[in-house]
Every structure is written in C-alpha cells, then in structure tokens.
Design a protein around this motif. Structure first.
Motif, PDB file in Angstrom:
ATOM      1  N   GLY A 173       8.059 -23.271 -44.963  1.00 41.36           N
ATOM      2  CA  GLY A 173       8.668 -23.842 -43.858  1.00 41.36           C
ATOM      3  C   GLY A 173       9.754 -23.035 -43.166  1.00 41.36           C
ATOM      4  N   SER A 174       9.540 -21.545 -43.293  1.00 40.66           N
ATOM      5  CA  SER A 174      10.360 -20.646 -42.650  1.00 40.66           C
ATOM      6  C   SER A 174      10.037 -20.556 -40.946  1.00 40.66           C
ATOM      7  N   LYS A 175       8.684 -20.993 -40.653  1.00 40.53           N
ATOM      8  CA  LYS A 175       8.490 -20.757 -39.388  1.00 40.53           C
ATOM      9  C   LYS A 175       8.895 -22.017 -38.663  1.00 40.53           C
ATOM     10  N   ASN A 176       9.897 -21.915 -37.883  1.00 42.86           N
ATOM     11  CA  ASN A 176      10.524 -22.757 -36.929  1.00 42.86           C
ATOM     12  C   ASN A 176      11.011 -22.426 -35.561  1.00 42.86           C
ATOM     13  N   ASP A 177      11.548 -23.230 -34.723  1.00 42.54           N
ATOM     14  CA  ASP A 177      11.905 -22.798 -33.399  1.00 42.54           C
ATOM     15  C   ASP A 177      12.877 -21.657 -33.436  1.00 42.54           C
ATOM     16  N   ALA A 178      13.800 -21.927 -34.410  1.00 36.96           N
ATOM     17  CA  ALA A 178      15.039 -20.935 -34.880  1.00 36.96           C
ATOM     18  C   ALA A 178      14.517 -19.562 -34.975  1.00 36.96           C
ATOM     19  N   THR A 179      13.792 -19.381 -35.916  1.00 39.62           N
ATOM     20  CA  THR A 179      13.040 -18.148 -36.618  1.00 39.62           C
ATOM     21  C   THR A 179      12.162 -17.598 -35.454  1.00 39.62           C
ATOM     22  N   TYR A 180      11.229 -18.253 -34.719  1.00 37.76           N
ATOM     23  CA  TYR A 180      10.528 -17.909 -33.599  1.00 37.76           C
ATOM     24  C   TYR A 180      11.302 -17.071 -32.712  1.00 37.76           C
ATOM     25  N   SER A 181      12.501 -17.778 -32.316  1.00 37.85           N
ATOM     26  CA  SER A 181      13.242 -17.306 -31.161  1.00 37.85           C
ATOM     27  C   SER A 181      14.131 -16.129 -31.508  1.00 37.85           C
ATOM     28  N   LEU A 182      14.317 -15.830 -33.014  1.00 37.02           N
ATOM     29  CA  LEU A 182      14.951 -14.550 -33.405  1.00 37.02           C
ATOM     30  C   LEU A 182      13.845 -13.338 -33.403  1.00 37.02           C
ATOM     31  N   GLN A 183      12.667 -13.467 -33.131  1.00 30.33           N
ATOM     32  CA  GLN A 183      11.750 -12.206 -33.109  1.00 30.33           C
ATOM     33  C   GLN A 183      12.457 -11.452 -32.075  1.00 30.33           C
ATOM     34  N   THR A 184      12.311 -10.094 -32.547  1.00 27.11           N
ATOM     35  CA  THR A 184      12.818  -9.090 -31.568  1.00 27.11           C
ATOM     36  C   THR A 184      12.461  -8.970 -30.159  1.00 27.11           C
ATOM     37  N   GLY A 185      11.316  -9.065 -29.981  1.00 28.80           N
ATOM     38  CA  GLY A 185      10.542  -9.371 -28.735  1.00 28.80           C
ATOM     39  C   GLY A 185      11.174 -10.367 -27.830  1.00 28.80           C
ATOM     40  N   TYR A 186      11.296 -11.639 -28.587  1.00 24.28           N
ATOM     41  CA  TYR A 186      11.627 -12.643 -27.606  1.00 24.28           C
ATOM     42  C   TYR A 186      13.330 -12.637 -27.399  1.00 24.28           C
ATOM     43  N   MET A 187      14.018 -12.075 -28.379  1.00 26.93           N
ATOM     44  CA  MET A 187      15.388 -11.712 -28.161  1.00 26.93           C
ATOM     45  C   MET A 187      15.617 -10.521 -26.863  1.00 26.93           C
ATOM     46  N   ALA A 188      14.617  -9.829 -26.657  1.00 22.04           N
ATOM     47  CA  ALA A 188      14.538  -8.788 -25.669  1.00 22.04           C
ATOM     48  C   ALA A 188      14.722  -9.623 -24.284  1.00 22.04           C
ATOM     49  N   TYR A 189      13.836 -10.609 -24.495  1.00 27.16           N
ATOM     50  CA  TYR A 189      13.687 -11.645 -23.415  1.00 27.16           C
ATOM     51  C   TYR A 189      14.959 -12.284 -22.968  1.00 27.16           C
ATOM     52  N   PHE A 190      15.531 -12.890 -24.041  1.00 34.92           N
ATOM     53  CA  PHE A 190      16.697 -13.459 -24.225  1.00 34.92           C
ATOM     54  C   PHE A 190      17.773 -12.650 -23.304  1.00 34.92           C
ATOM     55  N   ARG A 191      18.011 -11.582 -23.820  1.00 38.81           N
ATOM     56  CA  ARG A 191      19.037 -10.595 -23.534  1.00 38.81           C
ATOM     57  C   ARG A 191      18.686 -10.172 -22.043  1.00 38.81           C
ATOM     58  N   SER A 192      17.567 -10.103 -21.495  1.00 36.47           N
ATOM     59  CA  SER A 192      17.363  -9.868 -19.978  1.00 36.47           C
ATOM     60  C   SER A 192      17.688 -11.171 -19.048  1.00 36.47           C
ATOM     61  N   GLU A 193      17.645 -12.504 -19.690  1.00 35.58           N
ATOM     62  CA  GLU A 193      18.119 -13.349 -18.944  1.00 35.58           C
ATOM     63  C   GLU A 193      19.277 -13.759 -19.007  1.00 35.58           C
ATOM     64  N   THR A 194      20.129 -13.088 -20.022  1.00 30.22           N
ATOM     65  CA  THR A 194      21.517 -13.454 -20.441  1.00 30.22           C
ATOM     66  C   THR A 194      22.532 -12.210 -19.838  1.00 30.22           C
ATOM     67  N   ASP A 195      22.203 -10.913 -19.982  1.00 28.02           N
ATOM     68  CA  ASP A 195      23.238  -9.896 -19.804  1.00 28.02           C
ATOM     69  C   ASP A 195      23.179  -9.569 -18.469  1.00 28.02           C
ATOM     70  N   GLN A 196      22.376  -9.967 -17.642  1.00 29.30           N
ATOM     71  CA  GLN A 196      22.583  -9.857 -16.042  1.00 29.30           C
ATOM     72  C   GLN A 196      23.077 -11.080 -15.277  1.00 29.30           C
ATOM     73  N   HIS A 197      23.403 -12.102 -15.952  1.00 27.05           N
ATOM     74  CA  HIS A 197      23.770 -13.462 -15.610  1.00 27.05           C
ATOM     75  C   HIS A 197      25.292 -13.331 -14.989  1.00 27.05           C
ATOM     76  N   VAL A 198      25.268 -14.059 -13.864  1.00 25.97           N
ATOM     77  CA  VAL A 198      26.555 -13.976 -13.405  1.00 25.97           C
ATOM     78  C   VAL A 198      27.815 -14.566 -14.298  1.00 25.97           C
ATOM     79  N   ASN A 199      27.626 -15.643 -15.210  1.00 22.25           N
ATOM     80  CA  ASN A 199      28.597 -15.750 -16.400  1.00 22.25           C
ATOM     81  C   ASN A 199      28.568 -15.218 -17.405  1.00 22.25           C
ATOM     82  N   VAL A 200      27.943 -13.838 -17.461  1.00 22.50           N
ATOM     83  CA  VAL A 200      28.048 -13.116 -18.922  1.00 22.50           C
ATOM     84  C   VAL A 200      29.267 -12.459 -19.246  1.00 22.50           C
TER      85      VAL A 200
END
Length: 497
Positions: A173-200
């Motif tokens: 049961g380790s495969k879930n939305d949380a662990t899926y989103s913590l894969q380094t490739g997906y987190m690179a995407y999250f960082r790109s969406e977050t680190d340049q955001h006006v609210n960061v």
C-alpha cells in the motif's frame, strides 16, 4: 487539557494534567480525521511577543506524532507557547493537503486573532508551502520551520515506483498520491511551479536536516544505506533535499528522521524564531532574511537493486568487486517467515541475517533481512530466499567501495549521459535503461551510444528510469543500479532533479 476544533463544532476535551506537563492527549484521542485541528493547553502565562505554534505532521502520520512518544508539545507548553495541531490526509499529495491546510490556517488565525508560526515535519513542510504559496494562506502565517522536509523529493519514493520495487510497494500500500508526488521528477515540477511564484517569499522559511540513520536493521538504517549514494541523510531525506536556496538553514545535526521532530532535539534551536520580534540567545534581534545554501545533487553508484515476485524460492546473483571495504545485503519482503541464506564465492554459507519489521514511510510493514560483510571476498555471491508462500521482494545491496564514484549519471531534458571519472572506466554493452510510466513498462533495454542516450518523446506523466550499470575499472568489474524519475507536463516540458 486541549480543544478539538472542526469546521462546525467546537468541543472541549478535559484531561487531568500534572502541574509540570501540558494537557495529555492520551490513547483515547481521536486524532487522524483530516481537517480537524486541536488546541493545546494554554500556559499560565503567554508573553505578548510569543506567537502560537501550528504543528503539521508528515507522510503516513497524524497530529499525535507531536505528543505520542514525543515531548515536542510538552516542551512548547513549558516554554510558554500556545499550540495547535492539524490532521491532514496522510496519503494525499501537496495539492489536496495544501488546499485543506490553507482553509484551516485561516480558522486557526481567527481563533487566536494573530498570525501563527508553522513547524512542519517531513512532507508537512511541502503541504505547508503549497497552502501558503498556491492557496493564499500566507497572510495568516509569520514564518515556517521545516524539520527534514524533502523539498526536492525523496529517492526512496523513486525506488518505490521503480520496476524492481513496484511489486512490493504495491502490495504494502505504499503507492499512493503522497508517495507518487514525492518522486524527485515530480518535485522538480513542483519546485518550478512554486519557487518563481509571486507568493514564494511572503513567509520566511527556516530549515533543519539530519545525518543519522537510526539503529542497525531499522527502516531508517536501511533507508540511509540506500540514500548514501545521494549524500548525507537521516534515513529518509537527504540533507540536500531538506534545503531551499532562498531559505535559512538553522542546523544540520545528527538526528534521524524521527528524532529531528522531538522537542528535546530541536525546539531550543528554533525557539528564537518563534516570536514576533525574533531575537537570538544573546538578546540581539535576529534579522529574518534568506541565505543561500547549496542544493547541488550528486548521484553515486553505491547500490545494486533487484526485485519482483516468487512462488517460494528465489536466487539472486550479486557481483562483488575486488577491493570493496564492505557490502550490506538487505532482502525486503512481505513475508515474515522467509529463510535467507548467502553463499560467498568460496561456497561458505552465511545465515546470520538480522530480521526487523519496517516502520518507515515507504515500505511500512515489510520485513528486512539484513547482513553486512566486511572485507568481502571478490566474485559472485548468491542470495537465496525460501518461503512456504508466494513472496514479493526487493533486494538492495549497498557497497562501501572506491568504485562507487567511478560513474555519475546526468539526466537532463534531452538525454541521459554517463560521466566517467577517469579514462580507465569502461562501460559494458550490457548497461541498459528501462522507462516505466505509472508502473507500466514504456521502453525496455534501451542501449547506450558512447555513454549517452537521447530521450524519446514522452507523453505527460512521471517516468521512472532504471539504469543498470555494468562497468570495469582497473580490470575490476562492478555492477550498480541507479533509479531516477522524470516528469513531463502537458506541454512536453521535462522536469528532472
């Protein structure tokens, strides 16, 4: 005494605290309902400068992580701070938890009538940043303190979604939305969406990282062994992943992923950053500002990984190169009664495996059969598992060897390339790469050309890349496995750590 608060009901639960302790939450506490939040006992005196603390839990956890076998809540109380605790979805991604947390932060702000300081453990730091940056909760928070948060993802999440570990992670049961989103490739995407955001930069962030793995045979010890090739780590998160380039790193210490959230471990180190007018221990005002910190990511070939399923008997061959200082065999299984034996090149049988149940975040419930061999005999070793039932397994072999840094793998938007550390390294023709998308094979046994592979056109999704290295250095043959993830968005843009 503490208060439990939901969206529509305010209920007060009374306990009998001792004179020296905060209110007891105890075993009867119904924590774990997403969206509910709790108010700790109010200290007898709260200085006007002390802002309330909101504690946010991490992956596969709940609010009681701050008081069950943990003195963080009591430490905050003894230091005169008001406290609140939130339950988020334990297995959902940063978008779902961010939206929920943002709503609840507003409620907590209205309850106290002032901004709160967020102290977040592990994935809770990502959920918090999502709430502040993407869901507009930044006006209600003064600052954020993260304790071993994988801001850039976890290579253990990559492993859980790999072709070798997927069999085991799926049944646990380790495969879930949380662990899926913590894969380094997906987190690179999250960082790109977050680190340049006006609210960061609306809320200052302070980070902590750990370097201790835990006791031998524990889930954190095994996690530390696997992550070793990716740098210093606490058994679940690397130090580099715990950092953000625009945050202030307060300390990297010898905590593991569990002890870093204990009050006796870190509270006194971040206490000076909890007040409206933040001061240091000498009484001088602390300027809240960002500081640059290194987030470079090195990947060394320190592990050999295999896995799958068997009907009761399985052999795995492992090549140990000459000159290796030590090798640790870790057989991870869904079976508690497997018999594991190891045969060295001289036919000697080794069977003194230590067995322990995993209590970590990615392979919780699995059983580790672990054995370390110092100064191993070079050659082919054979690990055999016998079980009365079918078995899902993952074998991770960790090497302490001079060849670990012989080959580095770079993955970028266009290609995967091997960087040899000296001209004596020879890559064998058997070196291969496989792509998996959401656990399904997309490409198999792609061959390298001059140590480079051009990435094929990929559709939207997270792709797990397994790289099996067969190489030679100074006539010493060695085999290793590297696992990376790549995220491709709807426009075809590639994100990789």
């Amino acid at each position: 005494m503490f208060k439990k608060i939901s969206m529509t009901i305010l209920a007060l639960f009374l306990f009998l605290p001792s004179w020296s302790q905060a209110g007891s939450f105890g075993n009867e506490d119904p924590s774990g309902v997403p969206g509910q939040w709790y108010v700790g006992t109010t200290p007898s005196y709260v200085a006007p400068s002390k802002q309330p603390i909101l504690f946010v839990h991490g992956l596969n956890s709940s609010s009681n992580t701050w008081w069950n076998d943990n003195n963080m809540y009591d430490t905050a109380y003894q230091n005169g701070y008001e406290t609140a605790f939130i339950d988020l979805y334990p297995t959902k991604n940063m978008w779902d938890n961010g939206a929920l947390l943002a709503q609840k932060i507003r409620e907590i702000y209205n309850y106290y009538g002032e901004k709160v300081v967020v102290v977040a453990h592990s994935k809770g730091g990502i959920d918090t940043q999502s709430a502040l940056v993407h869901y507009g909760a930044f006006p209600y928070v003064s600052r954020v303190i993260t304790l071993s948060t994988p801001h850039h993802g976890s290579q253990l999440a990559d492993l859980a979604y790999s072709s070798w570990a997927g069999w085991l992670a799926g049944i646990l049961g380790s495969k879930n939305d949380a662990t899926y989103s913590l894969q380094t490739g997906y987190m690179a995407y999250f960082r790109s969406e977050t680190d340049q955001h006006v609210n960061v930069n609306k809320n200052p962030i302070y980070t902590f990282g750990g370097t201790k793995w835990g006791g031998f045979g524990s889930s954190l010890y095994w996690g530390g062994l696997y992550l070793w090739g990716y740098g210093s780590n606490d058994g679940a998160v690397t130090v580099n992943s715990s950092r953000l380039p625009y945050a202030t790193e307060l300390r990297v210490g010898d905590w593991n992923h569990f002890t870093i959230k204990e009050g006796s471990s870190t509270f006194n180190l971040f206490r000076d950053y909890l007040n409206e007018s933040t001061v240091n221990s000498s009484g001088e005002k602390v300027q809240i500002q960002s500081s640059e910190q290194s987030t470079s990511f090195n990947t060394y070939a320190a592990s050999y990984v295999r896995g799958g399923e068997t009907n009761g008997k399985k052999q795995e061959k492992v090549l140990v190169e000459e000159g290796a200082d030590s090798v640790t065999f870790d057989w991870i299984s869904n079976c508690s009664s497997s018999r594991i034996t190891l045969q060295d090149p001289k036919q000697t049988i080794h069977s003194s495996f230590k067995v322990k149940k995993d209590e970590g975040e990615y392979f919780n419930g699995a059983y580790h059969y672990t054995l370390t061999i110092p100064n191993p005999i070079p050659g082919e070793w054979t690990l055999q598992s016998s079980s009365s039932n079918s078995e899902k397994y993952l074998m991770n072999v960790s090497f302490e060897s001079t060849v670990n840094d012989a080959v580095k793998v770079n993955v970028d938007e266009d290609e995967i390339s091997f960087k040899k550390q000296d001209s004596k390294i020879k890559l064998q023709k058997e070196t291969t790469i496989e792509y998996y998308k959401n656990g399904k094979l997309k490409e198999s046994k792609l061959k390298l050309k001059d140590g480079t592979l051009k990435l094929p056109k990929l559709g939207e999704g997270v792709y797990n890349v397994t790289i099996d290295i067969d190489a030679e250095k100074d006539k010493k043959r060695f085999k290793r496995t590297l696992i990376k993830t790549i995220y491709v968005d709807s426009t075809g843009k590639v994100f990789v750590q």
